[in-house]
Scaffold this motif. Structure first.
Motif, short mmCIF file in Angstrom:
data_model
loop_
_atom_site.label_atom_id
_atom_site.label_comp_id
_atom_site.label_asym_id
_atom_site.label_seq_id
_atom_site.Cartn_x
_atom_site.Cartn_y
_atom_site.Cartn_z
N GLY A 343 0.75 -1.27 -0.15
CA GLY A 343 -0.02 0.06 -0.10
C GLY A 343 0.73 1.26 0.03
O GLY A 343 0.45 1.97 -0.67
N ASP A 344 1.58 1.24 0.81
CA ASP A 344 3.00 2.70 1.05
C ASP A 344 3.51 2.60 -0.47
O ASP A 344 3.75 3.65 -0.93
CB ASP A 344 3.79 2.24 2.12
CG ASP A 344 3.07 2.23 3.39
OD1 ASP A 344 2.16 2.95 3.42
OD2 ASP A 344 3.62 1.65 4.30
N ALA A 349 4.43 5.45 -5.62
CA ALA A 349 4.54 5.46 -6.94
C ALA A 349 3.49 6.32 -7.67
O ALA A 349 3.65 6.89 -8.83
CB ALA A 349 4.39 3.99 -7.53
N THR A 350 2.45 6.75 -6.97
CA THR A 350 1.34 7.35 -7.57
C THR A 350 1.31 8.85 -6.84
O THR A 350 0.47 9.66 -7.22
CB THR A 350 0.17 6.86 -7.42
OG1 THR A 350 -0.09 6.48 -6.00
CG2 THR A 350 0.24 5.50 -8.05
N SER A 351 2.08 9.07 -5.81
CA SER A 351 2.02 10.30 -5.25
C SER A 351 2.18 11.86 -6.09
O SER A 351 1.70 12.69 -5.62
CB SER A 351 3.12 10.61 -4.17
OG SER A 351 4.54 10.38 -4.50
N HIS A 352 3.08 11.47 -7.33
CA HIS A 352 3.23 12.78 -8.02
C HIS A 352 2.46 12.89 -9.27
O HIS A 352 2.47 13.57 -10.13
CB HIS A 352 4.65 12.33 -8.56
CG HIS A 352 4.92 11.29 -9.52
ND1 HIS A 352 4.72 10.09 -8.92
CD2 HIS A 352 4.83 11.14 -10.88
CE1 HIS A 352 4.93 9.24 -10.13
NE2 HIS A 352 4.86 9.87 -11.22
N LEU A 353 1.42 11.83 -8.95
CA LEU A 353 0.38 11.90 -10.20
C LEU A 353 -0.98 12.58 -9.75
O LEU A 353 -1.52 12.36 -8.49
CB LEU A 353 0.06 10.54 -10.72
CG LEU A 353 1.32 9.49 -11.21
CD1 LEU A 353 0.77 8.31 -11.74
CD2 LEU A 353 1.84 10.50 -12.67
N ILE A 390 -6.04 7.59 0.10
CA ILE A 390 -7.37 8.43 0.65
C ILE A 390 -6.97 9.60 1.18
O ILE A 390 -7.56 10.83 0.84
CB ILE A 390 -8.41 7.62 1.55
CG1 ILE A 390 -9.24 6.43 0.94
CG2 ILE A 390 -9.40 8.30 2.17
CD1 ILE A 390 -9.96 7.02 -0.29
N GLY A 391 -5.99 9.56 2.17
CA GLY A 391 -5.25 10.61 2.79
C GLY A 391 -6.27 11.39 3.47
O GLY A 391 -7.24 10.81 4.18
N ALA A 396 -17.46 13.19 2.83
CA ALA A 396 -18.30 12.74 1.65
C ALA A 396 -17.54 12.42 0.45
O ALA A 396 -18.03 11.59 -0.33
CB ALA A 396 -19.05 14.27 1.37
N TYR A 397 -16.36 12.77 0.37
CA TYR A 397 -15.83 12.27 -0.81
C TYR A 397 -15.30 10.82 -0.76
O TYR A 397 -15.35 10.01 -1.52
CB TYR A 397 -14.34 13.11 -0.98
CG TYR A 397 -13.47 12.94 -2.23
CD1 TYR A 397 -13.93 13.51 -3.53
CD2 TYR A 397 -12.37 11.75 -2.42
CE1 TYR A 397 -13.00 13.08 -4.79
CE2 TYR A 397 -11.59 11.56 -3.53
CZ TYR A 397 -12.15 12.07 -4.43
OH TYR A 397 -11.48 11.95 -5.86
#
Length: 461
Positions: A343-344, A349-353, A390-391, A396-397
């Motif tokens: 998960g981390d 890998a996607t934090s910059h997208l 999710i952060g 609601a989101y």
């Protein structure tokens, strides 16, 4: 642990491929076994200590079943008692009494929508099939139009039952996502209903009006006799008639209780009533209250008696054993994804997208559901993959992500899904007819669910 981000992301896709292989190829393993094997192999490949793997699997399965399994069992008990007491038949009879050609598909949509709140897709359809046959047969006689009305009545029922089953708690799929993403149940129900209503209208009576003349479905005489003749009648002669209003109230009790908590949180979050609302709005308490209310109200009104009610509850649990096991297996798989660092790694890998989590959750859900033949596998796996991303999104989101994942899990319901064959055989369809109706309806529900969840998300980003 093996810490390379590239390796762990690759391992994620490899574990999904293994899961699909175990369920779909020559092995044809039950999804529960496939999930456990995949969990163990993934944990080993990620470098987790061998001695800790059983603990991780047990913890994941146990936590998920503790939060979701009880609610699923209570929901099955409530649905079975509604059927056995005759309450569902009372609701269904409204369709026959008000079945004008123009109104019938819309009435069926409403009835299926209400029935679909506490019932699984297959259970709800079993209850509605005799009504669908009876209404369609009457409309054929009234209008003289053959090979038209079965789909005009069936398609809305499929759309409503599938939509609620995939998108709205207290059904097990959405509850798995609610638990995994730590979403608010009441808010998810409210937003889910907002998405569900236009979705059901478009995928149900609107699509039915278009597809019915193009497919020309006519069940065999044996099927028509089976569902409209004496053999299809439930022997309830010794039971008293349930009032229609009580049937509707019983269905809505758990949903209303779950919504109370959200209303209190929005209107009076610091009030003295908030702790009470939190308790009664808990899914387990709400469903338990619904079952108790049904046992007392329906049991007393219909004259079922304690022994018959107990038998109804016992029979209900037999049909959900497989669902509960898959839920536990999905929890184990999700726990391995968390503990292994996968998960981390996905987050890294996607934090910059600029990723749209609603689209991502929907895509993973529909991909795995189509590939494995199990909506539960799709929703549990998608939840585990999306959860680390999710952060600090708003509540609601997060609820809309749950709805999107659930929508994805019910799309492309084709030949590797048991529901496809159930509908096909119940109405004497060819594979082509079932593809144009059942699979297409569920896929439309999936796509429209995504669209409306995305449109609502524009308000909460």
């Amino acid at each position: 642990m093996i810490g390379s981000t590239a390796y762990l992301v690759t391992l994620l896709f490899a574990s999904i491929a293994l899961l699909i292989f175990l369920i779909n190829w020559k092995t044809k393993l039950h999804p529960f076994l496939a999930l456990l094997i995949t969990s163990a192999v993934t944990a080993l490949a990620a470098g987790e200590e061998i001695g800790k793997i059983p603990e991780t699997i047990a913890a994941g399965a146990g936590d998920t079943l503790g939060e979701t399994g009880v609610v699923v069992a209570l929901g099955a008990m409530l649905g079975r008692l509604l059927a056995d007491s005759g309450a569902i038949q009372r609701i269904a009879n409204l369709v026959i009494e008000h079945s004008s050609p123009k109104a019938a598909p819309w009435i069926m949509t409403g009835v299926a929508f209400i029935i679909g709140i506490p019932m699984f897709f297959e259970v709800g359809l079993v209850v509605l099939i005799p009504v669908i046959y009876a209404v369609a047969s009457q409309l054929e006689k009234k209008t003289g139009q053959k090979k038209l009305w079965y789909l005009r009545i069936l398609v809305p029922a499929i759309a409503a039952l599938a939509c609620l089953h995939g998108m709205v708690p207290p059904h097990p799929g959405p509850l798995i996502a609610v638990s995994g993403l730590d979403a608010n149940v009441g808010m998810t129900i409210g937003l889910g209903l907002v998405c569900a209503i236009p979705t059901v209208i478009l995928a149900g009576p609107v699509y039915a009006r278009w597809i019915a003349p193009r497919v020309k479905l006519e069940p065999t005489a044996d099927l028509i006799d089976q569902y409209t003749g004496a053999r299809a009648e439930v022997d309830q002669k010794e039971l008293r008639t349930i009032p229609v209003w009580l049937a509707f109230v019983t269905v809505l009790v758990p949903v209303v209780l779950m919504l109370v908590h959200t209303v209190v949180q929005l209107v009076a979050p610091e009030s003295s009533f908030e702790p009470i609302a939190e308790v009664i709005g808990n899914p387990i308490i709400a469903m338990l209250a619904g079952v108790i209310f049904a046992a007392i109200a329906l049991g007393w009104t219909s004259g079922m008696g304690g022994e018959r009610i107990r038998s109804s509850f016992g029979d209900s649990l037999k049909s959900i054993a497989g669902v509960i096991l898959i839920i536990g297996g999905g929890g184990a798989f999700n726990e391995v994804l968390k503990d292994s660092g996968i998960g981390d790694a996905v987050v890294g890998a996607t934090s910059h997208l600029e990723m749209n989590l609603i689209l991502l959750g929907w895509f993973i859900g529909i991909l795995l559901s189509f590939a494995t033949g199990s909506a539960t596998v799709g929703i549990t796996s998608a939840t585990g993959i999306v959860a680390p991303l999710i952060g600090d999104h708003s509540g609601a989101y997060v609820s809309l992500v749950v709805i999107a994942i659930g929508s994805g899990s019910i799309g492309l319901n084709w030949v590797n899904h048991a529901g496809f064959w159930f509908v096909k055989e119940s109405f004497g369809m060819t594979i082509g007819q079932a593809t144009k109706t059942h699979m297409m309806v569920q896929t439309l529900v999936s796509v429209f669910g995504l669209i409306f969840a995305f449109l609502l998300s524009l308000l909460f980003v």
